[in-house]
Design an enzyme around this catalytic site. Structure first.
Site, PDB file in Angstrom:
ATOM      1  N   GLY A   1     -25.891 -21.572 -31.304  1.00  0.00           N
ATOM      2  CA  GLY A   1     -25.671 -23.021 -31.308  1.00  0.00           C
ATOM      3  C   GLY A   1     -24.322 -23.321 -31.934  1.00  0.00           C
ATOM      4  NE  ARG A   2     -25.057 -28.451 -34.426  1.00  0.00           N
ATOM      5  CZ  ARG A   2     -26.153 -29.092 -34.001  1.00  0.00           C
ATOM      6  NH1 ARG A   2     -26.059 -29.987 -33.047  1.00  0.00           N
ATOM      7  NH2 ARG A   2     -27.323 -28.861 -34.555  1.00  0.00           N
ATOM      8  CB  ILE A   3     -23.760 -22.469 -37.393  1.00  0.00           C
ATOM      9  CG1 ILE A   3     -23.742 -23.851 -38.069  1.00  0.00           C
ATOM     10  CG2 ILE A   3     -23.373 -21.383 -38.391  1.00  0.00           C
ATOM     11  CD1 ILE A   3     -24.796 -24.041 -39.156  1.00  0.00           C
TER      12      ILE A   3
ATOM     13  NE  ARG B   1     -34.433 -22.792 -28.449  1.00  0.00           N
ATOM     14  CZ  ARG B   1     -34.690 -23.872 -29.163  1.00  0.00           C
ATOM     15  NH1 ARG B   1     -35.923 -24.102 -29.584  1.00  0.00           N
ATOM     16  NH2 ARG B   1     -33.744 -24.733 -29.459  1.00  0.00           N
TER      17      ARG B   1
ATOM     18  CB  ILE C   1     -25.456 -18.360 -43.090  1.00  0.00           C
ATOM     19  CG1 ILE C   1     -25.173 -18.268 -41.584  1.00  0.00           C
ATOM     20  CG2 ILE C   1     -24.466 -17.498 -43.846  1.00  0.00           C
ATOM     21  CD1 ILE C   1     -25.624 -19.392 -40.742  1.00  0.00           C
ATOM     22  CB  ALA C   2     -30.473 -18.863 -40.293  1.00  0.00           C
ATOM     23  NE  ARG C   3     -32.986 -24.497 -43.993  1.00  0.00           N
ATOM     24  CZ  ARG C   3     -31.720 -24.887 -44.128  1.00  0.00           C
ATOM     25  NH1 ARG C   3     -30.760 -24.005 -44.343  1.00  0.00           N
ATOM     26  NH2 ARG C   3     -31.401 -26.166 -44.068  1.00  0.00           N
TER      27      ARG C   3
ATOM     28  CD  GLU D   1     -32.598 -21.181 -50.589  1.00  0.00           C
ATOM     29  OE1 GLU D   1     -32.708 -20.529 -49.542  1.00  0.00           O
ATOM     30  OE2 GLU D   1     -31.888 -22.173 -50.705  1.00  0.00           O
TER      31      GLU D   1
ATOM     32  CG  HIS E   1     -28.719 -22.689 -49.459  1.00  0.00           C
ATOM     33  ND1 HIS E   1     -30.027 -22.899 -49.093  1.00  0.00           N
ATOM     34  CD2 HIS E   1     -27.975 -23.167 -48.432  1.00  0.00           C
ATOM     35  CE1 HIS E   1     -30.078 -23.484 -47.911  1.00  0.00           C
ATOM     36  NE2 HIS E   1     -28.837 -23.655 -47.481  1.00  0.00           N
TER      37      HIS E   1
ATOM     38  N   GLY F   1     -23.593 -22.353 -48.090  1.00  0.00           N
ATOM     39  CA  GLY F   1     -23.088 -22.625 -46.734  1.00  0.00           C
ATOM     40  C   GLY F   1     -22.196 -23.848 -46.599  1.00  0.00           C
TER      41      GLY F   1
HETATM   42  P1  NAP Z   1     -28.078 -25.518 -33.418  1.00  0.00           P
HETATM   43  O1  NAP Z   1     -26.771 -25.981 -32.890  1.00  0.00           O
HETATM   44  O2  NAP Z   1     -29.319 -26.285 -33.066  1.00  0.00           O
HETATM   45  O3  NAP Z   1     -28.245 -23.985 -32.969  1.00  0.00           O
HETATM   46  C1  NAP Z   1     -29.426 -23.271 -33.107  1.00  0.00           C
HETATM   47  C2  NAP Z   1     -29.398 -22.078 -32.158  1.00  0.00           C
HETATM   48  O4  NAP Z   1     -30.588 -21.313 -32.392  1.00  0.00           O
HETATM   49  C3  NAP Z   1     -29.403 -22.440 -30.684  1.00  0.00           C
HETATM   50  O5  NAP Z   1     -28.505 -21.607 -29.998  1.00  0.00           O
HETATM   51  C4  NAP Z   1     -30.837 -22.137 -30.232  1.00  0.00           C
HETATM   52  O6  NAP Z   1     -30.936 -21.688 -28.896  1.00  0.00           O
HETATM   53  C5  NAP Z   1     -31.163 -20.977 -31.146  1.00  0.00           C
HETATM   54  N1  NAP Z   1     -32.602 -20.795 -31.301  1.00  0.00           N
HETATM   55  C6  NAP Z   1     -33.532 -21.702 -31.693  1.00  0.00           C
HETATM   56  N2  NAP Z   1     -34.744 -21.137 -31.716  1.00  0.00           N
HETATM   57  C7  NAP Z   1     -34.566 -19.845 -31.315  1.00  0.00           C
HETATM   58  C8  NAP Z   1     -35.443 -18.751 -31.155  1.00  0.00           C
HETATM   59  N3  NAP Z   1     -36.756 -18.875 -31.378  1.00  0.00           N
HETATM   60  N4  NAP Z   1     -34.918 -17.566 -30.727  1.00  0.00           N
HETATM   61  C9  NAP Z   1     -33.603 -17.434 -30.502  1.00  0.00           C
HETATM   62  N5  NAP Z   1     -32.713 -18.445 -30.667  1.00  0.00           N
HETATM   63  C10 NAP Z   1     -33.205 -19.627 -31.054  1.00  0.00           C
HETATM   64  O7  NAP Z   1     -28.070 -25.472 -35.003  1.00  0.00           O
HETATM   65  P2  NAP Z   1     -26.812 -25.203 -35.973  1.00  0.00           P
HETATM   66  O8  NAP Z   1     -26.123 -26.482 -36.288  1.00  0.00           O
HETATM   67  O9  NAP Z   1     -26.017 -24.068 -35.429  1.00  0.00           O
HETATM   68  O10 NAP Z   1     -27.578 -24.769 -37.306  1.00  0.00           O
HETATM   69  C11 NAP Z   1     -28.432 -23.639 -37.308  1.00  0.00           C
HETATM   70  C12 NAP Z   1     -29.194 -23.552 -38.612  1.00  0.00           C
HETATM   71  O11 NAP Z   1     -28.347 -23.091 -39.652  1.00  0.00           O
HETATM   72  C13 NAP Z   1     -29.721 -24.879 -39.164  1.00  0.00           C
HETATM   73  O12 NAP Z   1     -30.924 -25.288 -38.533  1.00  0.00           O
HETATM   74  C14 NAP Z   1     -29.905 -24.592 -40.631  1.00  0.00           C
HETATM   75  O13 NAP Z   1     -31.226 -24.174 -40.905  1.00  0.00           O
HETATM   76  C15 NAP Z   1     -28.925 -23.441 -40.886  1.00  0.00           C
HETATM   77  N6  NAP Z   1     -27.861 -23.862 -41.802  1.00  0.00           N
HETATM   78  C16 NAP Z   1     -27.697 -23.214 -42.979  1.00  0.00           C
HETATM   79  C17 NAP Z   1     -26.700 -23.622 -43.848  1.00  0.00           C
HETATM   80  C18 NAP Z   1     -26.479 -22.960 -45.169  1.00  0.00           C
HETATM   81  O14 NAP Z   1     -26.075 -23.645 -46.096  1.00  0.00           O
HETATM   82  N7  NAP Z   1     -26.689 -21.666 -45.298  1.00  0.00           N
HETATM   83  C19 NAP Z   1     -25.867 -24.688 -43.503  1.00  0.00           C
HETATM   84  C20 NAP Z   1     -26.057 -25.325 -42.294  1.00  0.00           C
HETATM   85  C21 NAP Z   1     -27.056 -24.903 -41.442  1.00  0.00           C
HETATM   86  P3  NAP Z   1     -30.672 -22.674 -27.632  1.00  0.00           P
HETATM   87  O15 NAP Z   1     -29.253 -23.118 -27.773  1.00  0.00           O
HETATM   88  O16 NAP Z   1     -30.826 -21.798 -26.452  1.00  0.00           O
HETATM   89  O17 NAP Z   1     -31.648 -23.791 -27.757  1.00  0.00           O
END
Ligand code: NAP
Length: 318
Positions: free
Chosen positions: A155-157, A178, A234-236, A265, A283, A285
């Site tokens: 996704g974005r990150i 996905r 860096i996810a969860r 956490e 944490h 990020g």
């Molecule tokens: P996003 O744009 O929604 O991207 C999520 C990606 O995960 C998408 O590519 C999605 O696939 C994929 N995905 C979802 N469920 C899946 C599964 N079961 N199997 C395989 N791939 C799957 O979210 P984002 O903005 O990148 O952020 C991602 C996560 O990073 C956040 O939800 C947050 O928990 C975490 N985060 C952590 C920090 C930190 O401080 N460490 C900071 C910010 C965010 P599709 O594109 O095909 O739907």
């Protein structure tokens, strides 16, 4: 319209909240207690909650007709909110996507470089006063440039990490999500996670938390990884089975890990804290002044849209 912000915020965000809204800003950095979550739903029209404020289904069940109509979450990850239960109770949910992307990708690269190049261990050595000087075989780590990286969640990150890996470090990028993505750089889609894990030098996690991804990285995936490979999360925390990870590190199934997030956490198991080949961050990020200010403003933009009857810019659906 009473607004409750559940943590102290960067000064610019607090100033805007006080100027534009009837805002109360909680002065504790701890997650809301159950009583406070009850108060959030009954005593305010809008709440800005964040990570750790566990708005689970039973909280909504305990307040059948909440006064609160919007949880404008501070953060892109909202796995601490049961969105289905919130919407069923008439409470909308928003988040802060985009604002966090580059900073979080930067922390992923920090963890990758620190773990591969043994930066934490090296820093501890210097600080201990025990460093005896450079020599040709001192603290040899892993080369990062040109390696193959697997990104879980494109996704974005995930894409921001992939760009850094491709353009910055000449790496071959492979990923699972996905769905297949159209990207402006070469990247191989490997929909089978264990197959992806088996084929890469570094596995980097960027999926959302929640029931669907809980323990996505389990003993099977860790076993599939090369003994020289590194896991970066860096996810969860809950995306990784932490007990299995400790086993894989202790048993040498993988060479190291870089973690920004933890399953329970802020508890970090002693086994992880004792390992030199593991980089541990608290944490961090999105932890820059600019990004946290942008996140706060984004949450307040959602509050303003709600109050003006405009569509919510960052509405979350169940
Ligand atoms: P996003 O744009 O929604 O991207 C999520 C990606 O995960 C998408 O590519 C999605 O696939 C994929 N995905 C979802 N469920 C899946 C599964 N079961 N199997 C395989 N791939 C799957 O979210 P984002 O903005 O990148 O952020 C991602 C996560 O990073 C956040 O939800 C947050 O928990 C975490 N985060 C952590 C920090 C930190 O401080 N460490 C900071 C910010 C965010 P599709 O594109 O095909 O739907």
């Amino acid at each position: 319209m009473k607004l409750w912000i559940t943590r102290p915020m960067p000064p610019a965000v607090e100033a805007r909240a006080r100027a534009d809204f009837d805002a109360e800003i909680r002065d504790s950095n701890l997650p809301l207690s159950r009583d406070e979550m009850h108060r959030a739903l009954t005593g305010f029209d809008i709440v800005v909650p964040t990570l750790g404020d566990l708005f689970s289904a039973d909280i909504f069940a305990a307040v059948p007709q909440p006064r609160c109509k919007l949880l404008a979450n501070f953060g892109v990850g909202y796995n601490h909110i049961d969105v289905r239960a919130a919407l069923a109770a008439g409470v909308q949910v928003t988040n802060t996507p985009g604002a966090v992307t580059d900073a979080t990708a930067d922390i992923a690269m920090t963890l990758l470089l620190a773990t591969a190049r043994r930066a934490g261990e090296g820093e501890r050595l210097v600080r201990s006063g025990q460093w005896q000087g450079w020599h040709p075989t001192q603290m040899l780590g892993q080369h990062v440039t040109g390696k193959r990286v697997g990104i879980v969640g494109m996704g974005r990150i995930g894409q921001a990490i992939a760009r850094r890996c491709h353009f910055g470090f000449g790496m071959q990028v492979a990923y699972v999500a996905r769905s297949r993505k159209e990207l402006e750089f070469p990247a191989e889609y490997v929909p089978d996670l264990p197959a992806l894990a088996a084929s890469v030098d570094f596995l980097m996690l960027a999926v959302p938390g929640g029931a669907e991804t809980r323990h996505l990285i389990d003993a099977l995936v860790l076993d599939a990884m090369k003994p020289s490979a590194l896991l970066i999360n860096i996810a969860r925390g809950e995306v990784v089975d932490e007990t299995a990870l400790i086993g894989a590190l202790q048993g040498g199934q993988i060479a190291g890990a870089g973690l920004d997030v933890y399953e329970f956490e802020p508890e970090v198991p002693a086994a992880l804290r004792e390992m030199e080949n593991v980089t541990l961050l608290p944490h961090l990020g999105t932890a820059t002044e600019e990004v946290r200010t942008d996140m706060g403003n984004m949450a307040l933009d959602n509050v303003a849209a709600f109050l003006n009857g405009r569509p919510l810019p960052n509405a979350v659906t169940a």
